[in-house]
Each structure stands twice: as C-alpha cells, then as structure tokens.
Design a protein around this motif. Structure first.
Motif, PDB file in Angstrom:
ATOM      1  N   PRO A  93       0.869  -1.154   0.061  1.00 31.32           N
ATOM      2  CA  PRO A  93      -0.002  -0.005   0.005  1.00 31.32           C
ATOM      3  C   PRO A  93       0.833   1.158  -0.089  1.00 31.32           C
ATOM      4  O   PRO A  93       1.915   1.353   0.668  1.00 31.32           O
ATOM      5  CB  PRO A  93      -0.806  -0.086   1.243  1.00 31.32           C
ATOM      6  N   ALA A  94       0.710   2.340  -0.751  1.00 35.00           N
ATOM      7  CA  ALA A  94       1.329   3.522  -1.013  1.00 35.00           C
ATOM      8  C   ALA A  94       1.717   3.984   0.475  1.00 35.00           C
ATOM      9  O   ALA A  94       2.900   4.321   0.416  1.00 35.00           O
ATOM     10  CB  ALA A  94       0.438   4.520  -1.719  1.00 35.00           C
ATOM     11  N   ARG A  95       0.974   3.766   1.331  1.00 37.45           N
ATOM     12  CA  ARG A  95       1.095   4.452   2.701  1.00 37.45           C
ATOM     13  C   ARG A  95       2.085   3.528   3.400  1.00 37.45           C
ATOM     14  O   ARG A  95       2.822   4.101   4.501  1.00 37.45           O
ATOM     15  CB  ARG A  95      -0.139   4.651   3.659  1.00 37.45           C
ATOM     16  N   VAL A 127       6.859   9.576  -5.401  1.00 37.05           N
ATOM     17  CA  VAL A 127       6.333  10.717  -4.651  1.00 37.05           C
ATOM     18  C   VAL A 127       6.335  10.218  -2.992  1.00 37.05           C
ATOM     19  O   VAL A 127       6.204  11.236  -2.439  1.00 37.05           O
ATOM     20  CB  VAL A 127       5.078  11.325  -5.206  1.00 37.05           C
ATOM     21  N   ASN A 128       6.145   9.057  -2.882  1.00 36.07           N
ATOM     22  CA  ASN A 128       6.183   8.643  -1.497  1.00 36.07           C
ATOM     23  C   ASN A 128       7.542   8.450  -0.649  1.00 36.07           C
ATOM     24  O   ASN A 128       7.518   8.377   0.367  1.00 36.07           O
ATOM     25  CB  ASN A 128       5.195   7.361  -1.262  1.00 36.07           C
ATOM     26  N   GLY A 156       9.772  19.474  -2.660  1.00 39.13           N
ATOM     27  CA  GLY A 156       9.290  18.139  -3.246  1.00 39.13           C
ATOM     28  C   GLY A 156       9.805  17.809  -4.473  1.00 39.13           C
ATOM     29  O   GLY A 156      10.158  16.548  -4.600  1.00 39.13           O
ATOM     30  N   ASP A 157       9.759  18.712  -5.446  1.00 40.26           N
ATOM     31  CA  ASP A 157      10.027  18.353  -6.770  1.00 40.26           C
ATOM     32  C   ASP A 157      11.463  17.829  -7.134  1.00 40.26           C
ATOM     33  O   ASP A 157      11.772  16.764  -7.526  1.00 40.26           O
ATOM     34  CB  ASP A 157       9.849  19.534  -7.676  1.00 40.26           C
ATOM     35  N   LEU A 158      12.325  18.457  -6.259  1.00 41.54           N
ATOM     36  CA  LEU A 158      13.768  18.117  -6.285  1.00 41.54           C
ATOM     37  C   LEU A 158      13.938  16.610  -5.499  1.00 41.54           C
ATOM     38  O   LEU A 158      14.828  15.954  -6.161  1.00 41.54           O
ATOM     39  CB  LEU A 158      14.715  19.108  -5.472  1.00 41.54           C
TER      40      LEU A 158
END
Ligand SMILES: Nc1ncnc2c1ncn2[C@@H]1O[C@H](COP(=O)(O)OP(=O)(O)O)[C@@H](O)[C@H]1O
Ligand SMILES: [Mg+2]
Length: 255
Positions: A93-95, A127-128, A156-158
């Motif tokens: 799960p992503a979390r 992203v996670n 976040g992007d970096l």
C-alpha cells in the motif's frame, strides 16, 4: 546480435526489433485506464510461460487479490506461476512505502535473479519514498535559516527527481534484468512523465493514450524512444480483449 526481452504481446515486438533490449529500463507512461497495468502483467505472464523468465511485479496501486483477479479475466493463472517460482507479486500500500522500499526491491531482484521487473507505478513510489529521506538530508535549521526559502513544492520536486536518478541508476547496476517502470500521467503536458526526468533517464519510453472518438479503438500506443533499436515511429491502435493486449497495425484501423 543484442539480446531482446520479448513481450510476446500481439503486434508489439515487431515495433522494437523483436523486444526490449535485454537489461534496459523502459518507462511505460500514460493516463489512467490506458491498459498499462494489463500490458505489464502480460509482459510478465508471457515471460514466465513462453520464455521461462522469472518476473517480479511490485504494485503500490492494487491489492494482490485484485491483481490475481485481473489475471484470471485474461486466463492468466498467476497463483500457479507463483507456486512454480516463475512469478512473484508484491502489493505494498502506498502509505507503507518507506525509504527502504526501493532498496528492498533492488535487493530482491539481485538475490532471486529476476529477469523481468515491473514497478507499478514509479510515480507512486517516487512521490512517497523521498518524503522519508528528507529528515536525514535536510535538518529543520538548514531550512529555516535559508535566506532563500524554497516553497515545499520545489523542494518536493527536487526530492522526487533525486530519488528517480538514484533508483534508475541502481537498476542499471543489476545485471540481466529488464524493467518496466509504469508512469501515471494525469495531464497532457510537454513532458512525457509527471516528474519530467524519467523519460530522459530510461532507455526506452512507450506512451499510451486514451482518446475516444467513437471509432473502433480508443487507446493507442507509440514507441517514443528505444535505445539500441531502430524502432517503429507510428501511433498504433491498442486493443484490450479477452486474451489481453493487442497492438494493431495502423492500416488495420480503417478496415
Ligand atoms: N477483462 C477485461 N477485458 C477487457 N478490457 C478490460 C478488462 N479488464 C479491464 N479492462 C479495461 O482495462 C482498463 C484498465 O486497464 P489498466 O491496465 O488497469 O489501466 P491503467 O493501469 O493504465 O490505469 C479498464 O478501464 C477497462 O477498460
Ligand atoms: Mg494501473
């Protein structure tokens, strides 16, 4: 001649000189519902059944039960392949993605000597995963004492880009594994992936789109990039039928 990782998917391999260049990393990108997961599952199913190549499917999007059920709809008995040791399905799960997740995947690939790896999706992993490494690399004081304050989206992007650089580089170090990284694209943009870097880092890029104009097919596939390959450059209709994915020749479309 260079070794090819054949997909066995009808109509696809001839677009790329017989298959993906073995040992490379391919980005398979598209909007939701374009059949990315199904294509990837068929790549692993055919790999195991036609070519006796061991595959690993890692998903952050679905439960294992859902993957098994989706397979059954096409007559792919994944449970049986798992018993035979030709396939491994891991649903996280992503979390529950942590900073160790990508390393765990890479270690498993080395240990079990998988020939085919699918990560569904790179978007969710990237992203996670980096969120958990922020604390180690950036202390609060470092951030608050900055005279230039980066907005969180920029930081976040970096982090996402840095994670992707590392992950794709690590994959390259593993011998003999061909990897399909699924990328979820939510919007039309100038970039093929949401992270804007994976298309440059990967050895190949496949783009799938969905555009229903009321014709025979709504989905289409384009080989956008394939290193070491004189690839086909046309947009092909993609069909999902009861047996899985079919890539049609362009001249079939009007018939
Ligand atoms: N058994 C099936 N037969 C035909 N088409 C199916 C079947 N199961 C799912 N599909 C089609 O495939 C789509 C989902 O494909 P999927 O690979 O999960 O998409 P993506 O991963 O790109 O979001 C569904 O929206 C549906 O249109
Ligand atoms: Mg999917």
């Amino acid at each position: 001649m260079m070794q090819r990782s054949k997909t066995g998917i009808k109509g696809f391999d001839k677009l790329v000189e017989g298959g993906f260049p073995a040992g490379t990393t391919i980005l398979y990108t598209g909007t939701p519902g374009t059949g990315k997961t199904i294509f990837a599952l068929e790549y692993l199913y055919n790999g195991a059944t036609m070519f006796k190549e061991k595959g690993l499917f890692v998903t952050f999007e679905e439960s294992k039960e859902e993957v098994l059920e989706q397979g059954k709809q096409f007559g792919w008995n994944f449970a049986d392949l798992e018993k035979k040791g030709l396939l491994k399905i891991i649903a996280i799960p992503a979390r529950e993605i942590s900073k160790n997740t990508s390393n765990d995947i890479l270690e498993m690939c080395k240990k079990e000597k998988y020939k085919r790896l699918v990560v569904d999706s790179l978007s969710t992993l990237s992203v996670n995963a980096p969120i958990f490494s922020v604390a180690e690399h950036l202390s609060i004081s470092e951030v608050v004492n900055q005279s230039t304050v980066f907005s969180p989206p920029v930081v976040g992007d970096l982090m996402v880009k840095r994670f992707i650089y590392g992950f794709i580089d690590d994959l390259r170090q593993i011998n003999g594994i061909t990897t399909l990284l699924i990328s979820e694209n939510s919007i039309h943009s100038d970039f093929l992936s949401r992270d804007t870097v994976s298309e440059f880092l990967c050895d190949g890029v496949i783009v799938v789109t969905f555009e229903s104009l009321g014709g025979a097919y709504s989905r289409s596939l384009l080989v956008r990039k394939m290193r070491q390959t004189k690839n086909d450059e046309d947009i092909h209709p993609l069909e999902i039928n009861k047996d899985g994915v079919i890539i049609h020749d362009i001249d079939e479309k009007g018939k």
